[in-house]
Design a protein around this motif. Structure first.
Motif, PDB file in Angstrom:
ATOM      1  N   LEU A 415      84.661  50.282 123.589  1.00 56.58           N
ATOM      2  CA  LEU A 415      83.304  50.594 124.019  1.00 56.58           C
ATOM      3  C   LEU A 415      82.526  51.082 122.802  1.00 56.58           C
ATOM      4  N   GLY A 416      81.240  50.779 122.788  1.00 56.85           N
ATOM      5  CA  GLY A 416      80.419  51.208 121.654  1.00 56.85           C
ATOM      6  C   GLY A 416      80.393  50.182 120.535  1.00 56.85           C
ATOM      7  N   ALA A 417      81.343  49.220 120.581  1.00 59.35           N
ATOM      8  CA  ALA A 417      81.380  48.194 119.526  1.00 59.35           C
ATOM      9  C   ALA A 417      81.119  46.814 120.132  1.00 59.35           C
ATOM     10  N   GLU A 418      80.344  46.766 121.222  1.00 63.45           N
ATOM     11  CA  GLU A 418      80.141  45.501 121.946  1.00 63.45           C
ATOM     12  C   GLU A 418      79.622  44.391 121.042  1.00 63.45           C
ATOM     13  N   ALA A 419      78.719  44.759 120.118  1.00 66.21           N
ATOM     14  CA  ALA A 419      78.136  43.725 119.257  1.00 66.21           C
ATOM     15  C   ALA A 419      79.215  42.991 118.489  1.00 66.21           C
ATOM     16  N   ALA A 420      80.325  43.692 118.194  1.00 62.24           N
ATOM     17  CA  ALA A 420      81.397  43.088 117.398  1.00 62.24           C
ATOM     18  C   ALA A 420      82.214  42.083 118.207  1.00 62.24           C
ATOM     19  N   TRP A 421      82.332  42.266 119.514  1.00 54.06           N
ATOM     20  CA  TRP A 421      83.175  41.340 120.285  1.00 54.06           C
ATOM     21  C   TRP A 421      82.427  40.480 121.314  1.00 54.06           C
ATOM     22  N   ALA A 422      81.103  40.654 121.398  1.00 57.28           N
ATOM     23  CA  ALA A 422      80.328  39.861 122.355  1.00 57.28           C
ATOM     24  C   ALA A 422      80.516  38.359 122.109  1.00 57.28           C
ATOM     25  N   ALA A 423      80.534  37.967 120.830  1.00 62.55           N
ATOM     26  CA  ALA A 423      80.618  36.545 120.493  1.00 62.55           C
ATOM     27  C   ALA A 423      81.918  35.922 121.008  1.00 62.55           C
TER      28      ALA A 423
END
Ligand code: ATP
Ligand code: MG
Length: 428
Positions: A415-423
């Motif tokens: 959580l908090g790092a969504e931008a890193a794993w959204a792709a």
């Protein structure tokens, strides 16, 4: 309970999933318009009635019997729900002097209203895409608008659409033809139906547009406008044809193609398919150099077309060219109502990163059992369930459970790092 109300006959609700297909088509249209340099216009749906009476011509199907006209009870104004798009666009162009610095290329998408007998491909509220190229006199623009439609068919995957073209010449040429036409029909007066007899002296060209099968032979043998075209009109027509030939677009010259409105001159055309029964014209248009002046503007040439969205969608449906509905990428399962704030923080970040996420909505009694939530997640078509269990949340994580691939293992993400794993979700 109050008595349920129904939509007006011939006017349809466009609901999901069908509405998604409309958006898909509209996206294709907007992309097309951008590439040809056509800009969007949005004009009112209600216009003063005289705009259409003057613009379309009094002796036309639309003005004679298809308009939704009414008196504004507040002030007595005569108003009409627009039956087509060109007259309103031209009114706006004149009113705002849009042609002061040269030509304009415009398009619109929206509802039109005609009081017709509802049937397949013919509704009382229907929708058109329309283009209008104003201020350009040359055959280059005629060819351009015709080819825009062809590009759209190609990009939609439609192959079974034919092009028919004709030239209506100029007013004086039409006058000579009209004289010939009237004597011809007068000589065969006993074969005319009531509509044709009425139009014989008011608008004989319209008789050529007759859909009455009993009159087809008579109409087929009628004098052709083509024989009355002067040199300039023929040159214009040949220049359009030269472009169509150069890009390898086949066409049929149809001398009976006169179109339903009075405002056309020179090039007229229709895109037609055999796969929609009697309502086979999916796009029609032409040049209308006289309309701007008729509506009170400084004379300026123009050309455009209108396309029936319902008919194009019907054709796409038949050819199985419509895309399947797009399900959400992820479905957020909420084991405990107390977790909602953290869940929302996470899914907002995912949505910001481009991932579509459907949140399980539980109602006042809480989110409901895991079993029922997973059932919903499955039914949504989502590829992943995001599971916000107590253990995962305590360690700052969310579990990702693949829903479409039984062999794929569940895993966790921070959580908090969504931008890193959204792709990863997007491209899985
Ligand atoms: P038709 O001969 O079928 O009545 P039209 O010549 O009246 O068509 P236009 O005014 O040129 O049609 O409108 C452009 C396009 O809009 C048509 O080619 C058709 O695809 C669509 N269209 C026209 N009227 C209707 C309607 N009542 N319902 C659905 N689509 C329509
Ligand atoms: Mg019509």
């Amino acid at each position: 309970m109050a008595e349920p109300l129904q939509a007006v006959k011939g006017m349809n609700d466009i609901l999901p999933p069908e509405s998604g297909r409309w958006e898909w088509l509209e996206d294709k249209v907007r992309s097309l318009m951008r590439r040809y340099g056509y800009q969007n216009v949005r004009v009112p749906i209600v216009e003063p009635t005289p705009l259409f009476v003057r613009g379309l011509g009094e002796v036309t199907d639309i003005v004679e019997k298809e308009m939704y006209s009414f008196i504004d009870s507040m002030n007595g104004d005569a108003l009409t729900l627009r039956p087509e798009g060109t007259a309103g666009v031209v009114r706006a162009v004149v009113e705002h002097s849009l042609l002061y610095d040269g030509g304009k290329r415009l398009y619109y998408i929206g509802p039109m209203f005609r009081h017709e007998k509802p049937q397949r491909g013919r509704y009382r509220q229907f929708h058109q895409v329309g283009v209008e190229a104003l201020g350009h006199a040359g055959p280059d623009v005629d060819a351009e608008v015709i080819l825009m439609a062809r590009t759209l068919w190609r990009e939609l995957g439609l192959t079974d659409v034919r092009l028919e073209i004709n030239s209506l010449g100029q007013p004086d040429e039409r006058k000579a033809h009209r004289t010939a036409l009237v004597s011809y029909f007068e000589a065969h007066a006993e074969q005319l139906d009531a509509d044709a007899r009425r139009r014989l002296h008011s608008n004989p060209l319209r008789i050529l547009d007759s859909k009455n099968p009993a009159m087809q032979a008579l109409v087929d043998a009628a004098p052709r406008l083509f024989e009355h075209l002067g040199e300039a009109s023929l040159r214009h027509f040949d220049a359009v044809r030269a472009v169509l030939d150069a890009v390898g677009q086949p066409y049929r010259i149809n001398p009976r193609l006169v179109r339903g409105m009075d405002y056309y001159n020179l090039t007229v055309f229709e895109w037609v398919t055999d796969r929609l029964g009697a309502q086979g014209t999916i796009c029609g248009g032409g040049r209308y150099d006289g309309l701007i002046e008729l509506i009170g503007g400084k004379p300026a040439p123009a050309v455009g077309w209108g396309m029936g969205i319902e008919r194009v969608l019907d054709l796409l449906q038949q050819e199985q060219l419509l895309p399947a509905a797009t399900p959400p990428v992820a479905y957020a399962v909420v084991p405990d109502a107390g977790a909602l704030p953290q869940v929302v923080v996470c899914i907002e970040a995912l949505r910001a990163a481009g991932v579509s996420v459907l949140l399980h909505a539980g109602g006042n009694a809480g989110p409901g059992s895991m079993k029922s939530q997973f059932k919903r997640a499955d039914a949504s078509g989502a590829r992943f369930a995001l599971v916000f269990g107590a253990d995962e949340l305590a360690s700052g994580q969310v579990a990702i459970k693949p829903l479409r691939d039984a062999a794929a293992a569940q895993s966790t993400r921070a959580l908090g790092a969504e931008a890193a794993w959204a792709a990863e979700l997007l491209h899985a």
